[in-house]
Design a protein around this motif. Structure first.
Motif, PDB file in Angstrom:
ATOM      1  N   ASP A  37      23.712  48.594 114.694  1.00 35.34           N
ATOM      2  CA  ASP A  37      24.778  47.487 114.456  1.00 35.34           C
ATOM      3  C   ASP A  37      26.015  47.462 115.312  1.00 35.34           C
ATOM      4  O   ASP A  37      26.417  48.700 115.666  1.00 35.34           O
ATOM      5  CB  ASP A  37      25.431  47.320 112.930  1.00 35.34           C
ATOM      6  N   GLY A  38      26.246  46.312 116.156  1.00 34.45           N
ATOM      7  CA  GLY A  38      27.190  46.195 116.928  1.00 34.45           C
ATOM      8  C   GLY A  38      26.721  46.432 118.533  1.00 34.45           C
ATOM      9  O   GLY A  38      28.007  46.327 119.330  1.00 34.45           O
ATOM     10  N   TYR A  39      25.711  46.088 118.815  1.00 37.14           N
ATOM     11  CA  TYR A  39      24.845  46.175 120.178  1.00 37.14           C
ATOM     12  C   TYR A  39      25.864  45.295 121.092  1.00 37.14           C
ATOM     13  O   TYR A  39      26.077  45.421 122.182  1.00 37.14           O
ATOM     14  CB  TYR A  39      23.714  46.114 120.126  1.00 37.14           C
ATOM     15  N   ASP A  40      25.839  43.904 120.469  1.00 36.30           N
ATOM     16  CA  ASP A  40      26.561  42.823 121.212  1.00 36.30           C
ATOM     17  C   ASP A  40      28.084  43.101 121.724  1.00 36.30           C
ATOM     18  O   ASP A  40      28.318  42.413 122.556  1.00 36.30           O
ATOM     19  CB  ASP A  40      26.263  41.403 120.574  1.00 36.30           C
ATOM     20  N   GLN A  41      28.696  44.007 121.116  1.00 37.61           N
ATOM     21  CA  GLN A  41      30.137  44.222 121.346  1.00 37.61           C
ATOM     22  C   GLN A  41      30.378  45.150 122.543  1.00 37.61           C
ATOM     23  O   GLN A  41      31.242  45.473 123.072  1.00 37.61           O
ATOM     24  CB  GLN A  41      30.925  44.443 120.193  1.00 37.61           C
ATOM     25  N   LEU A  42      29.013  45.774 123.072  1.00 36.64           N
ATOM     26  CA  LEU A  42      29.169  46.943 123.947  1.00 36.64           C
ATOM     27  C   LEU A  42      29.207  46.240 125.233  1.00 36.64           C
ATOM     28  O   LEU A  42      28.919  45.085 125.631  1.00 36.64           O
ATOM     29  CB  LEU A  42      27.991  47.938 123.774  1.00 36.64           C
ATOM     30  N   ASN A  43      29.884  47.315 126.269  1.00 37.45           N
ATOM     31  CA  ASN A  43      29.785  46.595 127.643  1.00 37.45           C
ATOM     32  C   ASN A  43      28.332  46.561 128.225  1.00 37.45           C
ATOM     33  O   ASN A  43      27.428  47.431 127.692  1.00 37.45           O
ATOM     34  CB  ASN A  43      30.521  47.998 128.544  1.00 37.45           C
ATOM     35  N   GLU A  44      28.147  45.774 129.079  1.00 37.56           N
ATOM     36  CA  GLU A  44      26.905  45.645 129.710  1.00 37.56           C
ATOM     37  C   GLU A  44      26.331  46.734 130.174  1.00 37.56           C
ATOM     38  O   GLU A  44      26.823  47.623 130.920  1.00 37.56           O
ATOM     39  CB  GLU A  44      26.989  44.304 130.839  1.00 37.56           C
ATOM     40  N   ILE A  45      24.868  46.855 129.982  1.00 38.26           N
ATOM     41  CA  ILE A  45      24.299  48.098 130.539  1.00 38.26           C
ATOM     42  C   ILE A  45      24.018  47.919 131.952  1.00 38.26           C
ATOM     43  O   ILE A  45      23.808  46.927 132.593  1.00 38.26           O
ATOM     44  CB  ILE A  45      22.688  48.136 129.696  1.00 38.26           C
ATOM     45  N   GLN A  46      24.410  49.238 132.742  1.00 36.68           N
ATOM     46  CA  GLN A  46      24.255  49.044 134.145  1.00 36.68           C
ATOM     47  C   GLN A  46      22.817  49.532 134.567  1.00 36.68           C
ATOM     48  O   GLN A  46      21.932  49.949 133.673  1.00 36.68           O
ATOM     49  CB  GLN A  46      25.159  50.197 134.727  1.00 36.68           C
ATOM     50  N   ASP A  47      22.333  49.147 135.900  1.00 37.71           N
ATOM     51  CA  ASP A  47      21.239  49.461 136.234  1.00 37.71           C
ATOM     52  C   ASP A  47      20.576  51.045 136.224  1.00 37.71           C
ATOM     53  O   ASP A  47      19.516  51.278 135.872  1.00 37.71           O
ATOM     54  CB  ASP A  47      20.946  48.909 137.880  1.00 37.71           C
ATOM     55  N   GLU A  48      21.581  51.708 136.433  1.00 35.89           N
ATOM     56  CA  GLU A  48      20.994  53.278 136.414  1.00 35.89           C
ATOM     57  C   GLU A  48      20.850  53.896 135.058  1.00 35.89           C
ATOM     58  O   GLU A  48      19.935  54.488 134.728  1.00 35.89           O
ATOM     59  CB  GLU A  48      22.167  54.309 137.141  1.00 35.89           C
TER      60      GLU A  48
END
Length: 108
Positions: free
Chosen positions: A58-69
């Protein structure tokens, strides 16, 4: 100083609520290890081993965007989910307040 709450799912599916300081610059991995969770973190937080894999329940949408690495490392795992992240790549800050997570890494 602002503290946030992080909810960690236990093996019996109950949750433990941990209070985390936002002013120390810790990663989620460092914080969980400091609270005696069994996370290997073999690479030391460089997003090279995926042993700090967590699933955000719960709360995935509030996290910073995932980077390619980070995504490239997660993509090597057999148990990746749509809400998988590496705990070493998430900094303890207000965006993590009240997230619920399950530790998925090899340390379990």
């Amino acid at each position: 100083m602002t503290d946030i709450n992080i909810h960690v799912q236990n093996n019996n599916e109950s949750f433990t609520t941990l209070t985390a300081p936002t002013d120390m610059g810790l990663s989620l991995m460092e914080f969980l290890k400091g609270n005696d969770y069994d996370i290997l973190a073999t690479c030391g937080g460089m997003a090279l081993c995926a042993t700090c894999h967590v699933q955000i329940l719960d709360g995935y949408d509030q996290l910073n965007e995932i980077q390619d690495e980070e995504y490239a490392m997660l993509d090597t795992l057999p148990n990746i989910t749509d809400t998988s992240r590496l705990a070493c790549q998430l900094r303890i800050n207000e965006s993590l307040n009240n997230i619920k997570l399950k530790i998925m890494g090899d340390g379990l």
